[in-house]
Enzyme design. Structure first.
Site: not given
Length: 226
Positions: A7, A9, A188
């Site tokens: 991922d 961001d 996250d």
């Protein structure tokens, strides 16, 4: 060959690439100053779990409809250079370990492709699975409309988009993610639980509250110091 997915961001980078791009364009007078507050509102919706990604995509992309793609590519290169000092060395080293091991690596992000690709280059990642921007004539280099082409690379659709990408990488192979003995996904966010649950080695990176709880219960590794 093994597979490593990342991922973007708040995972590979400790900030939101879409906000960074918005600030980049505001700084060049391309977007009005209030564009930052508009984007921040979508970020709040994301955290609350109420985000309409189509609306967010339109707000970010539609203002660029009249921008020639050559100019957009120039801005992307400038954006890449601006972000380089903000890339954490630890996350760059993590990606490099997977690349050095000969694993197939890809950035998998809800971010629009023309924002995600400069970020992927910063890590040496050749493959990008991202939300695709629709064009007026259907050609990849056509004028942007603000709509999303196909499924957004978001939530449960990330699994579908990764499987579609893998089918392109391995023609004739129908197993997709199941074809790899070892596969990793670093994220996250709890919004990525569908893809985290689809790989053999899910890793939570500075996870949000819900993902942290899930990771602790499932015994998944957690990275907090990258």
């Amino acid at each position: 060959m093994n597979l490593a997915l990342f991922d973007l961001d708040h995972t590979l980078i400790p900030f939101d690439s879409g906000m960074a791009w918005t600030q980049f364009l505001v700084g060049r007078g391309v977007l009005p100053a209030q564009a930052e507050e508009t984007y921040l509102g979508y970020c709040r919706q994301y955290v609350a779990g109420t985000l309409d990604i189509h609306a967010m995509h339109f707000a970010s992309v539609a203002p660029l409809a009249s921008v020639p793609r050559v100019r957009l590519a120039q801005w992307a290169n400038e954006f890449e250079r601006a972000l380089r000092p903000r890339v954490p060395a630890a996350m760059r080293a993590l990606v490099q370990r997977h690349l050095a091991a000969g694993e197939l690596c890809a950035l998998v992000t809800a971010t629009t492709r023309f924002i995600a690709e400069p970020c992927a280059r910063l890590f040496g990642i050749a493959h990008v699975v991202a939300t695709e921007a629709a064009t007026a004539d259907g050609h990849p280099d056509g004028a942007l409309t603000g709509a999303i082409d196909g499924l957004p690379c978001f939530r449960e659709h990330k699994v579908t988009r990764v499987q579609q990408w893998l089918a392109q990488q391995m023609p004739g192979g129908a197993d997709g993610l199941a074809a790899f003995e070892h596969s990793w996904f670093y994220s996250d966010s709890a919004s990525d639980l569908p893809l985290l649950g689809a790989v053999s080695n899910p890793v939570a990176v500075r996870p949000d509250t819900r993902l942290r709880q899930h990771a602790l219960q499932a015994g998944w590794p957690i990275i907090d110091t990258a």
